[in-house]
Design an enzyme around this catalytic site. Structure first.
Site, mmCIF file in Angstrom:
data_model
loop_
_atom_site.group_PDB
_atom_site.id
_atom_site.type_symbol
_atom_site.label_atom_id
_atom_site.label_comp_id
_atom_site.label_asym_id
_atom_site.label_seq_id
_atom_site.Cartn_x
_atom_site.Cartn_y
_atom_site.Cartn_z
ATOM 1 N N CYS A 42 0.818 -1.214 0.000
ATOM 2 C CA CYS A 42 0.000 0.000 0.000
ATOM 3 C C CYS A 42 0.854 1.268 0.000
ATOM 4 O O CYS A 42 0.352 2.356 -0.309
ATOM 5 C CB CYS A 42 -0.937 0.001 1.203
ATOM 6 S SG CYS A 42 -2.116 -1.371 1.195
ATOM 7 N N ASP A 280 -5.241 -12.006 -0.777
ATOM 8 C CA ASP A 280 -5.866 -11.520 -2.004
ATOM 9 C C ASP A 280 -6.269 -12.622 -2.986
ATOM 10 O O ASP A 280 -6.931 -12.333 -3.982
ATOM 11 C CB ASP A 280 -4.919 -10.561 -2.732
ATOM 12 C CG ASP A 280 -4.738 -9.247 -1.985
ATOM 13 O OD1 ASP A 280 -5.360 -9.088 -0.914
ATOM 14 O OD2 ASP A 280 -3.993 -8.380 -2.469
#
Length: 442
Positions: A42, A280
Site C-alpha cells: 500500500c 488476495d
C-alpha cells in the site's frame, strides 16, 4: 509436520510467524516467486513522489531474517505451478537457477495474492506501459517516468488516484481515462462528484465514458487509442483492477468463489482437507452482505494469514469477516467509506434510506473552515446502520473508524447517537458530526 506456504508476502508470512510463535517442531517451507518478502504494497505509490524515501522502507522482514532468526525455509524466485492434492505434493520452477522442484506437504497454505489486470490491448508490449503491484513494478515506473512529461492513467480507482497525486507532485501532466461516467466508483455518485472536483482542481485531465482499445508507438508508447480518438502520451499506467492468482489451481478440485478467488470458510479452510487459503487470492466473509465477497486489501490479508497459521497447527481461530472499510488520501481530501454503497444495497436487495450532512471536524466556533460531508445509510425497517461515506480535509479517519466499529457490532442509528465519544473544541463538537447525522434521521 511439513507445512508448505505458497506466497511470501502479507498473508503467507503472517501465517508462518503464527506457526513459529505458537508451536514447535514443524518444517515450514515458503515458496515466493519474487525476490522480496513481507513488504507494504500500500505504500508503493508514495515512493514515486518521494514521500516514502525508498522501497527499502516498505520491507518489514527480508528472506534471510525469516531463515536465520525464525528457521523458516524461505525460497525466493520459486514459482509453484501445480498442486497434487491427492498425493500432497506441490511442483514448480526455480526461476533463478532453472530447473523444476517438488515438495511434499502435510498442510498447505495458498497465499498467492492477486495480479494487476492488463487487458489484451494491441500494443500493450510497448515500453513505458506499466502496472503497479510490487516493488519491482514501482522501481520500473520510477526509472521510466523520470524523463517523461505526460502520463496517462487508465482506471479511476484507488491505485489510479494515489498514483495520479504522486505524479502531480513530480510535476507531471496527468490524464485519467475511465470507461465509466465517474472516478472512484466505490463511492456514491454525489460523493464521487467531490472527488472529481478535487481532481480537476489539481490539474488532472479527466476523460470519462472513454474505452481504451489499443496503444500506438514505435519502441515506446506514444498514444492511447480509444473509442473517442487517440490521446498522445509519453507513459501509461494501467490501473483497471486485479485478479486473484488462482489459475494454477484449475483441475485440483479446490473450489473457487467470487471473482475466481479461492472459497474459504471462517477457519481459512478450502474445500480440500489440509489445504488453506488467505489474502488476495481468497474470499472474505462480508458481515453486512452475509456472504463471501472479494475485497483484496492488506488489512484482510494480514488477518486472514494469522487465522490460517493458527488453524494449521490446530489452534482454532475464526476470521469474523469484513464490513468493507477503506480510506485514501487524495491531495487535500481524505476519502473514506465503510459498509455498503447504494449500488451494493440494491444488488443485495436491501431496502435503505440515507441522510447526508455537512459539518466541521471541530467545534464550529473553533474551526469554521474545511467542512466534511458525511453520508449515512441505514435499513428502512429498523434503522440498522448499513454504510457510511465521508469526504473532508480533517477528522475523516477517526470518524470512519467509529462507523466501521458500529457496523461490525450491528448497531442502529439510535445506538450511534448514544455513543460516548471524546469532546474538546479543537477536535469535535459537543455532538460529533456522525451523531449530528444520526439525529437528523429522527
Amino acid at each position: 509436520m511439513n507445512i508448505v506456504i505458497i506466497g511470501g508476502d502479507a498473508a503467507g508470512m503472517s501465517a508462518a510467524m503464527q506457526i513459529v510463535r505458537n508451536s514447535e517442531g514443524h518444517q515450514i517451507t515458503v515458496f515466493e516467486k519474487g525476490e522480496i518478502t513481507s513488504y507494504g504494497q500500500c505504500g508503493l505509490p508514495y515512493v514515486i513522489s518521494g514521500d516514502v524515501a525508498s522501497t527499502d522502507d516498505l520491507i518489514a522482514r527480508r528472506p534471510e531474517t525469516f531463515r536465520d532468526k525464525y528457521g523458516i525455509d524461505v525460497r525466493i524466485n520459486h514459482q509453484v505451478t501445480k498442486v497434487d492434492c491427492d498425493h500432497k505434493v506441490v511442483y514448480g520452477e526455480d526461476l533463478e537457477q532453472g530447473g523444476e522442484f517438488e515438495q511434499h506437504y502435510d498442510r498447505l497454505l495458498i497465499a498467492t495474492g492477486a495480479a494487476p489486470v492488463l487487458p489484451p490491448w494491441e500494443g500493450r508490449d510497448l515500453s513505458r506501459i506499466h502496472t503497479l503491484k510490487t516493488i519491482p513494478d514501482v522501481r520500473a515506473i520510477m526509472d521510466g517516468v523520470e524523463e517523461v512529461e505526460h502520463v496517462t492513467i487508465i482506471g479511476g480507482g484507488y491505485i489510479g488516484l494515489e498514483v495520479a497525486e504522486n505524479l502531480i507532485k513530480l510535476g507531471k501532466k496527468v490524464r485519467m481515462i475511465d470507461r465509466g461516467d465517474r472516478i472512484a466508483k466505490i463511492f456514491d455518485p454525489e460523493m464521487g462528484e467531490k472527488i472529481k472536483e478535487e481532481a480537476e482542481k489539481q490539474g488532472i485531465e479527466l476523460c470519462l465514458n472513454v474505452s481504451v482499445e489499443a496503444f500506438k508507438g514505435e519502441s515506446h508508447v506514444e498514444a492511447v487509442v480509444t473509442d473517442h480518438g487517440d490521446f498522445e502520451t509519453d507513459f501509461v499506467l494501467a490501473a483497471v483492477g486485479v485478479t486473484p492468482n488462482t489459475s494454477f489451481l484449475n483441475g485440483t478440485g479446490i473450489a473457487k468463489g467470487v471473482a475466481d478467488a479461492i472459497q474459504v470458510n471462517a477457519f481459512m479452510e478450502t474445500s480440500i482437507l489440509g489445504i488453506y487459503a488467505a489474502g488476495d487470492c481468497a474470499t472474505q466473509f462480508h458481515r453486512i452482505k452475509q456472504r463471501a465477497d472479494y475485497v483484496p486489501l492488506g488489512t484482510h490479508a494480514n488477518k486472514q494469514g494469522r487465522v490460517a497459521g493458527l488453524n494449521m497447527i490446530r489452534e482454532r481461530k475464526v476470521f469474523n469477516g469484513i464490513v468493507g472499510t477503506s480510506i485514501i488520501k487524495f491531495f487535500d481530501l481524505t476519502l473514506a467509506r465503510t459498509g455498503l454503497s447504494e449500488k451494493e444495497a440494491e444488488q443485495e436487495h436491501i431496502p435503505y434510506e440515507t441522510i447526508s450532512i455537512q459539518s466541521t471536524h471541530a467545534a464550529g466556533y473553533y474551526s469554521k473552515d474545511d467542512p466534511m460531508t458525511i453520508k449515512l445509510m441505514y435499513q428502512a425497517k429498523d434503522q440498522k446502520l448499513l454504510g457510511a461515506q465521508i469526504i473532508g480535509k480533517q477528522g475523516v479517519d477517526k470518524r470512519i473508524d467509529v462507523l466501521a466499529t458500529a457496523l461490525y457490532n450491528e448497531m442502529d442509528i439510535e445506538q450511534l447517537e448514544e455513543l460516548d465519544l471524546a469532546y474538546s473544541p479543537p477536535y469535535n463538537s459537543v455532538w460529533d458530526p456522525i451523531q449530528q447525522a444520526a439525529r437528523r434521521v429522527k
